[in-house]
Design a protein around this motif. Structure first.
Motif, PDB file in Angstrom:
ATOM      1  N   THR A 124      11.968  31.298  -6.350  1.00  0.00           N
ATOM      2  CA  THR A 124      11.103  32.283  -7.010  1.00  0.00           C
ATOM      3  C   THR A 124      11.722  32.676  -8.351  1.00  0.00           C
ATOM      4  OG1 THR A 124      12.251  34.189  -6.059  1.00  0.00           O
ATOM      5  CG2 THR A 124      10.452  33.224  -4.763  1.00  0.00           C
ATOM      6  N   ALA A 149      -0.564  26.135 -11.184  1.00  0.00           N
ATOM      7  CA  ALA A 149      -1.288  25.240 -10.258  1.00  0.00           C
ATOM      8  C   ALA A 149      -0.627  23.861 -10.240  1.00  0.00           C
ATOM      9  CB  ALA A 149      -2.750  25.134 -10.658  1.00  0.00           C
ATOM     10  N   GLU A 205       2.524  24.025  -8.113  1.00  0.00           N
ATOM     11  CA  GLU A 205       2.227  23.977  -6.678  1.00  0.00           C
ATOM     12  C   GLU A 205       1.886  22.551  -6.237  1.00  0.00           C
ATOM     13  OE1 GLU A 205       2.736  26.367  -4.476  1.00  0.00           O
ATOM     14  OE2 GLU A 205       3.525  27.518  -6.163  1.00  0.00           O
ATOM     15  N   THR A 206       1.170  21.832  -7.093  1.00  0.00           N
ATOM     16  CA  THR A 206       0.837  20.432  -6.783  1.00  0.00           C
ATOM     17  C   THR A 206       2.100  19.585  -6.712  1.00  0.00           C
ATOM     18  OG1 THR A 206      -1.311  20.640  -7.879  1.00  0.00           O
ATOM     19  CG2 THR A 206      -0.475  18.413  -7.543  1.00  0.00           C
ATOM     20  N   LYS A 254       5.185  20.619  -6.132  1.00  0.00           N
ATOM     21  CA  LYS A 254       5.927  21.000  -4.923  1.00  0.00           C
ATOM     22  C   LYS A 254       5.399  20.222  -3.712  1.00  0.00           C
ATOM     23  CE  LYS A 254       7.086  25.878  -5.816  1.00  0.00           C
ATOM     24  NZ  LYS A 254       6.837  27.246  -5.346  1.00  0.00           N
ATOM     25  N   LYS A 255       4.088  20.221  -3.581  1.00  0.00           N
ATOM     26  CA  LYS A 255       3.458  19.528  -2.442  1.00  0.00           C
ATOM     27  C   LYS A 255       3.794  18.036  -2.461  1.00  0.00           C
ATOM     28  CE  LYS A 255      -1.013  19.097  -0.095  1.00  0.00           C
ATOM     29  NZ  LYS A 255      -2.468  19.344  -0.177  1.00  0.00           N
TER      30      LYS A 255
END
Length: 361
Positions: A245, A293, A296-297, A299-300
């Motif tokens: 974070t 966004a 997050e993509t 990371k996935k």
């Protein structure tokens, strides 16, 4: 003497050495801002890891009766000055505005005089200030009171480390403009070794061991230990830059992705992805502007491609090998334990991230 007290003494030595610098070099007469900015930058709050490692390793090999002298503390600050020299130039290369939550040195120096192009002035003066800080690192090193043969050997290693770290910066800068498909894992680890492991872990410990009189076999083991810990540390840093974070890392969580850093996570993901997933990853990685966004993509992708797990395993394997080396070193057990305690604390982030994703999985 415990770690917190050693760190406190290192801070006192830094301040004391800078007072000597003011008297000997008279930088303030050239420019008050030059001296005060170097002083303020140097004394910013930090872990003082590098001088700490030098002192602990030195004590691990010095005779038990030998106390940590003021001259040893003064000499240990050479590692902090080398670190700051690297940071100053690194911030210029990266065009960074902040360092440890405050303006970078070149941003401070762009106010030295009125200029039509203050940013260029700050960069030019920042490069010069960085060179001065490197000279101070050599001066600080010479504070040590040890036999001339050890001192010369340790100084050569210290200077070589500065050159190797610059080589790592060179590789990193060239890598930054290469296409992702042209950077492989071998290049990533070479960069980790030269830019992080050698000067953050290997050099302080090897320098301390040489000065204390450790034999060649021990020095070789310590060097290997430092490289392994340094590589693990940099892999963790790359994981943190994506998965931690903003509050925990103290910088934008988009910064590493925005810079397009070619890390172990990135090269592994690119090597295992095929077809549409690979094209999607390459598109996000290569685009000039990245969003939350996109993060997050990515990371996935790192989780689903097993790249996060691959990187965590790379950390663990290096930590296990380094522990085996540490256990076999012929050093004072008290300082071996202090070294272990200092270094293990550095890997709490990767442990927490691993536990988090294992629980989620």
């Amino acid at each position: 003497m415990q770690i917190d007290q050693i760190r406190k003494n290192i801070d006192l030595s830094l301040a004391s050495f800078l007072d000597t610098v003011k008297k000997d070099y008279k930088l303030h007469l050239v420019s008050p801002l030059l001296f005060e900015s170097i002083r303020e930058f140097t004394l910013r709050e930090g872990k003082r890891l590098r001088p700490l490692l030098l002192i602990l390793t030195y004590k691990g090999y010095a005779p038990e009766s030998k106390k940590i002298s003021r001259r040893l503390y003064n000499a240990s600050t050479c590692m902090e000055f080398l670190h700051n020299f690297m940071l100053i130039h690194d911030d210029i290369i990266d065009r960074s505005d902040l360092r440890r939550g405050k303006p970078t040195l070149h941003k401070i120096l762009n106010h030295t005089v009125k200029s039509k192009d203050p940013d260029k002035l700050g960069i030019d003066l920042g490069i010069i200030a960085g060179d001065i800080v490197y000279a101070l690192a050599i001066d600080a090193f010479l504070s040590i009171d040890e036999p001339s043969e050890r001192k010369e050997q340790a100084l050569k290693y210290f200077i070589q480390t500065a050159a190797f770290t610059a080589m790592g910066e060179f590789i990193d800068t060239v890598s930054g403009v290469k296409r992702l498909e042209d950077v492989d894992e071998e290049e990533v680890f070479l960069n980790y070794t030269l830019k992080t492991a050698r000067y953050t872990f290997d050099c302080p410990m090897v320098t301390g061991a040489i000065l204390a009189g450790a034999d060649k076999k021990e020095i070789k083991k310590i060097s290997r230990f430092g490289i392994l810990i340094g590589q693990a540390f940099q892999i963790q840093d790359d994981i943190i830059g994506i998965f931690e974070t903003e509050d925990n890392i103290g910088k934008s969580i988009l910064s590493d992705l925005a810079e397009g850093k070619k890390t172990l996570l990135v090269t592994h993901a690119f090597s295992v992805l095929k077809g549409a997933p690979r094209a999607k990853f390459l598109k996000i990685f290569s685009q000039e502007t990245k969003t939350l966004a996109d993060l997050e993509t990515v990371k996935k992708i790192f989780v689903e491609s097993d790249s996060l797990n691959y990187a965590l395993k790379a950390i663990n394997s290096r930590l296990k090998e380094s522990q085996r080396i540490m256990d076999g070193l012929k050093m004072n057990d008290k300082y071996r334990q202090l070294l272990n305690a200092s270094l293990l604390k550095l890997f709490s982030h990767s442990k927490r991230i691993a536990e988090s994703y294992q629980a989620a999985g």
